[in-house]
Design an enzyme around this catalytic site. Structure first.
Site, PDB file in Angstrom:
ATOM      1  CG  HIS A  34      -0.834  -3.730 -19.615  1.00  0.00           C
ATOM      2  ND1 HIS A  34       0.036  -3.761 -20.675  1.00  0.00           N
ATOM      3  CD2 HIS A  34      -0.262  -2.922 -18.699  1.00  0.00           C
ATOM      4  CE1 HIS A  34       1.091  -3.004 -20.412  1.00  0.00           C
ATOM      5  NE2 HIS A  34       0.931  -2.481 -19.219  1.00  0.00           N
ATOM      6  NE  ARG A  83       4.924  -6.685 -20.356  1.00  0.00           N
ATOM      7  CZ  ARG A  83       4.473  -5.468 -20.650  1.00  0.00           C
ATOM      8  NH1 ARG A  83       4.100  -5.182 -21.881  1.00  0.00           N
ATOM      9  NH2 ARG A  83       4.415  -4.542 -19.720  1.00  0.00           N
ATOM     10  NE  ARG A  85      -4.125  -9.026   5.546  1.00  0.00           N
ATOM     11  CZ  ARG A  85      -3.177  -8.629   6.408  1.00  0.00           C
ATOM     12  NH1 ARG A  85      -3.358  -7.534   7.137  1.00  0.00           N
ATOM     13  NH2 ARG A  85      -2.062  -9.311   6.551  1.00  0.00           N
ATOM     14  CD  GLU A 145      -0.731   1.235   5.194  1.00  0.00           C
ATOM     15  OE1 GLU A 145      -0.979   0.284   5.952  1.00  0.00           O
ATOM     16  OE2 GLU A 145      -0.922   1.185   3.958  1.00  0.00           O
ATOM     17  CE  LYS A 197       0.220  -8.591   3.890  1.00  0.00           C
ATOM     18  NZ  LYS A 197       1.101  -7.452   4.080  1.00  0.00           N
ATOM     19  CG  LEU A 213      -2.895  -4.357   4.596  1.00  0.00           C
ATOM     20  CD1 LEU A 213      -3.559  -4.894   3.344  1.00  0.00           C
ATOM     21  CD2 LEU A 213      -1.598  -5.061   4.859  1.00  0.00           C
ATOM     22  CE1 TYR A 244       2.174  -7.867   0.006  1.00  0.00           C
ATOM     23  CE2 TYR A 244       3.215  -9.087   1.770  1.00  0.00           C
ATOM     24  CZ  TYR A 244       2.875  -7.889   1.191  1.00  0.00           C
ATOM     25  OH  TYR A 244       3.227  -6.717   1.808  1.00  0.00           O
TER      26      TYR A 244
END
Ligand code: PDD
Length: 293
Positions: free
Chosen positions: A106, A104, A55, A183, A151, A207, A36
């Protein structure tokens, strides 16, 4: 829950947020398999859109999702979304997941089309009282993985770290790993010692914020002594000033860390100078769209 009355974007379609939904087999829902961005918009001008899109491209490449759009396409989607909102200052949330797949598993599906979702909210900057008086923070061990430069939407450790702040009645949690400052749960952290602004070096453990880059740029432009280097926990705890930065929080002074005052317990002189530089840049450059990026 009442869905706010906002126009959002999902997979090629602009529509009221309440009308949009994603299949339960989306890998973002099942695995947190996506990335995101959060892009502030001032006076309808997205702030440093190219670095944000770069980014995003780096995050997508790191998790091996083919970028679903060119820079020009992203720009057009974001500009259209911005135009749809009745308010000028916005916060664009942009998310790309690996898409919907069954069964499903992985491992990556043989075929999946990335899910692209964007939402524009009114931009919520810090309260004037937070700017004037600063905020409190606590510390925690950083238990996240070793690719915090991505991110990623899988944010469980960040969520728990931020909740730790809420439980302690403070605004942010500062993360420490192997005796070093990394951070915040959703912010970058700067330290001032003996008149020198210090920033932890970008690495795969943090980040690198678009705001982090701007603060260093402003420090250089205004001749503020600064250094990008590792900061120890002892240096953090005996700092004259501590700041946090992010797209929505801008620059905020942390005046209490784990209940102990930072410096004299009020926003320091170097913070105040940087806050003024940041606000001036916002008015003169971000709002007018004069930024070269
Ligand atoms: N987060 N570090 C982390 C872990 C973050 O989540 C963020 C921002 C930052 C600062 O990045 P920037 O200056 O580009 O906003 C650093 C956003 C605001 C979020 O999660 O919503």
């Amino acid at each position: 829950m009442n869905t706010p009355d906002l126009t959002a974007y999902l997979n090629g379609r602009f529509a009221p947020l309440g009308d949009l939904s994603v299949p339960v087999l989306d890998r973002g829902f099942l695995f947190g398999d996506g990335v995101y961005e959060m892009i502030p918009v001032y006076s309808r001008k997205p702030f440093r859109l190219d670095p944000h899109l770069e980014r995003l491209a780096a995050s997508l490449a790191a998790i091996r999702i083919a970028n679903p759009h060119t820079q020009a396409e992203w720009r057009r989607i974001i500009e259209t979304l911005v135009r749809h909102q009745p308010f000028d200052d916005q916060s664009i949330y942009l998310q790309v997941t690996r898409g919907v797949a069954y069964p499903r598993n992985h491992a990556f599906p043989a075929e999946a089309t990335p899910t692209v979702f964007l939402l524009a909210d009114p931009l919520r900057t810090p309260l004037p009282a937070q700017v004037v008086s600063g905020i409190a923070a606590v510390t925690q061990a950083d238990v996240r993985w070793l690719r915090c430069d991505i991110k990623a939407i899988s944010l469980l450790a960040n969520v728990l770290a931020r909740q730790g702040a809420v439980d302690a009645g403070v605004a942010e949690t500062v993360l420490l790993r192997d005796g070093l400052l990394i951070e915040g749960s959703a912010s970058n952290i700067f330290v001032v010692r003996d008149g020198m602004l210090l920033a932890p070096p970008p690495s795969h453990l943090m980040l690198t914020g678009i705001t982090y880059d701007l603060v260093l740029e402003l420090a250089a432009r205004h001749g503020m002594p600064h250094q990008v280097r590792e900061i120890t926990e002892a240096e953090l705890r005996s700092a004259d000033e501590i700041w946090l930065t992010s797209s929505s929080k801008e620059v905020l002074a942390i005046v209490t860390l784990d209940g102990t005052p930072v410096g004299n317990g009020a926003p320091g002189p170097i913070y105040k100078a940087m806050y003024q530089h940041y606000q001036a840049f916002k008015t003169e450059v971000m709002r007018t769209g004069k930024d070269i990026q």
